[in-house]
Design an enzyme around this catalytic site. Structure first.
Site, PDB file in Angstrom:
ATOM      1  N   ILE A   1      14.204  37.958  -1.474  1.00  6.30           N
ATOM      2  CA  ILE A   1      13.478  37.264  -0.402  1.00  6.30           C
ATOM      3  C   ILE A   1      13.864  35.780  -0.348  1.00  6.30           C
ATOM      4  CG2 ILE A   1      11.156  36.572   0.345  1.00  6.30           C
ATOM      5  CD1 ILE A   1      10.172  39.278  -0.894  1.00  6.30           C
TER       6      ILE A   1
ATOM      7  N   ASP B   1      14.507  26.307 -13.115  1.00  6.72           N
ATOM      8  CA  ASP B   1      13.852  27.448 -13.751  1.00  6.72           C
ATOM      9  C   ASP B   1      12.355  27.157 -13.722  1.00  6.72           C
ATOM     10  OD1 ASP B   1      12.668  29.228 -15.509  1.00  6.72           O
ATOM     11  OD2 ASP B   1      14.243  29.090 -17.020  1.00  6.72           O
TER      12      ASP B   1
ATOM     13  N   ASN C   1       8.838  30.668  -4.134  1.00  8.16           N
ATOM     14  CA  ASN C   1       9.161  32.092  -3.976  1.00  8.16           C
ATOM     15  C   ASN C   1       9.459  32.790  -5.304  1.00  8.16           C
ATOM     16  OD1 ASN C   1      10.539  34.567  -2.653  1.00  8.16           O
ATOM     17  ND2 ASN C   1      12.171  33.602  -3.855  1.00  8.16           N
TER      18      ASN C   1
ATOM     19  N   TYR D   1       1.277  42.160 -13.215  1.00  6.32           N
ATOM     20  CA  TYR D   1       1.742  41.508 -11.983  1.00  6.32           C
ATOM     21  C   TYR D   1       0.554  41.187 -11.064  1.00  6.32           C
ATOM     22  CZ  TYR D   1       4.475  40.993  -7.645  1.00  6.32           C
ATOM     23  OH  TYR D   1       5.030  40.533  -6.481  1.00  6.32           O
TER      24      TYR D   1
ATOM     25  N   LYS E   1      -0.710  37.530  -9.614  1.00  7.10           N
ATOM     26  CA  LYS E   1      -0.760  37.177  -8.192  1.00  7.10           C
ATOM     27  C   LYS E   1      -2.198  36.815  -7.776  1.00  7.10           C
ATOM     28  CE  LYS E   1       3.635  37.503  -7.134  1.00  7.10           C
ATOM     29  NZ  LYS E   1       4.431  36.313  -6.812  1.00  7.10           N
TER      30      LYS E   1
ATOM     31  N   VAL F   1       9.149  44.780   0.280  1.00  3.30           N
ATOM     32  CA  VAL F   1      10.474  44.409   0.775  1.00  3.30           C
ATOM     33  C   VAL F   1      11.596  45.027  -0.063  1.00  3.30           C
ATOM     34  CG1 VAL F   1      11.909  42.440   1.469  1.00  3.30           C
ATOM     35  CG2 VAL F   1       9.425  42.209   1.495  1.00  3.30           C
TER      36      VAL F   1
ATOM     37  N   THR G   1      14.154  44.707  -2.048  1.00  9.11           N
ATOM     38  CA  THR G   1      14.820  43.803  -2.998  1.00  9.11           C
ATOM     39  C   THR G   1      14.865  44.511  -4.352  1.00  9.11           C
ATOM     40  OG1 THR G   1      12.756  42.836  -3.753  1.00  9.11           O
ATOM     41  CG2 THR G   1      13.802  41.782  -1.850  1.00  9.11           C
TER      42      THR G   1
END
Ligand code: NDP
Length: 234
Positions: free
Chosen positions: A13, A57, A84, A155, A159, A186, A188
């Protein structure tokens, strides 16, 4: 010319957002962990006369603040910062709440939560000199507590935490607009991990988010929505 800075631009992305902003006439400050090995990014930037990518980083404060110094040598201001860069747990998407891996969860938290906070801090002086004054954090629908279906624990927790971080930023830094966006599921490396088939292309996601970000106004600060601009439940 407006300037956008994007983290995690080497692929996925992030690279899609770089291409979308280049197409729309922005100066793009692309950052990634290792600019030398990011060949797609390198050629995109060279072909469109953009500055070379800067090493950043998001899991290292030294790297973040060094990058901010480097960036201040090539631009006087930043209009939009897009946080991102992100990682998933090693066992994503099969990551039950019972048996979570502490070390891996800390790695994910450091990248997905502390990363955007420290990057925002480091670039605040340049953002304050920009006209748009927008900070976007690429979050996920998986960070929505209301939408929780279980699993993907590490995860999802990261988020949900970065959604709160966005809200905390919006309450504290009132001269900037903050928004947290779900990019869609998406196509990816991350979106396709575990053999999943993702419905949204990188190009569709990047274009959608470009449109949402363009329309963001100060009064929207603290918004959580998807790549089509639909508001999401916290
Ligand atoms: P990818 O795994 O395809 O790419 C991740 C990007 O983040 C890479 O450029 C990677 O760089 C970079 N990155 C990882 N760790 C760091 C770090 N410490 N510092 C700097 N860059 C880093 O993922 P996506 O493109 O799919 O994901 C982008 C964002 O969108 C993430 O925040 C993700 O959580 C979010 N998202 C993605 C969804 C999807 O379906 N794809 C759905 C919802 C949210 P490198 O090449 O060096 O590894």
């Amino acid at each position: 010319m407006k300037t956008v800075l994007i983290t995690g631009s080497s692929r996925g992305i992030g690279l899609g957002l770089v291409k979308e902003y280049v197409k729309n006439g922005y100066k793009v400050v692309a950052t990634c962990r290792d600019p030398e090995t990011a060949s797609d990014l390198k050629s995109t930037l060279a072909e469109t006369n953009q500055p070379s990518a800067i090493a950043l980083d998001v899991a290292s404060d030294d790297s973040i603040f060094k990058a901010a110094e480097e960036v201040s040598k090539i631009v006087d201001s930043i209009d939009i910062l897009i946080n991102n860069a992100g990682v998933a747990a090693k066992n994503h998407p099969n990551d039950p709440a019972i048996g979570v891996d502490r070390e891996d969860a800390l790695r994910v938290y450091s990248t997905n939560v502390i990363g955007p906070l420290k990057v925002t801090e480091a670039f605040l002086p340049l953002l304050r000199k920009g006209n748009e004054k927008k900070v976007v954090i690429i979050s996920s629908l998986l960070g929505s507590i209301a939408n929780c279906k279980g699993g993907r624990t590490t995860y999802s927790c990261s988020k949900a935490a970065v959604n709160m971080a966005t809200m905390c930023l919006s309450r504290e830094v009132t001269d900037l607009t903050f928004a947290t966006l779900h990019p869609g599921h998406v196509q990816t490396d991350m979106g396709s991990s575990g053999g999943r088939s993702a419905p949204v292309t990188v190009e569709e996601s990047a274009l959608g988010m470009y449109n949402v970000i363009s329309k963001l106004k100060m009064e929207d600060s603290g918004l959580f929505c998807d790549w089509n601009g639909c508001k999401l439940p916290w």
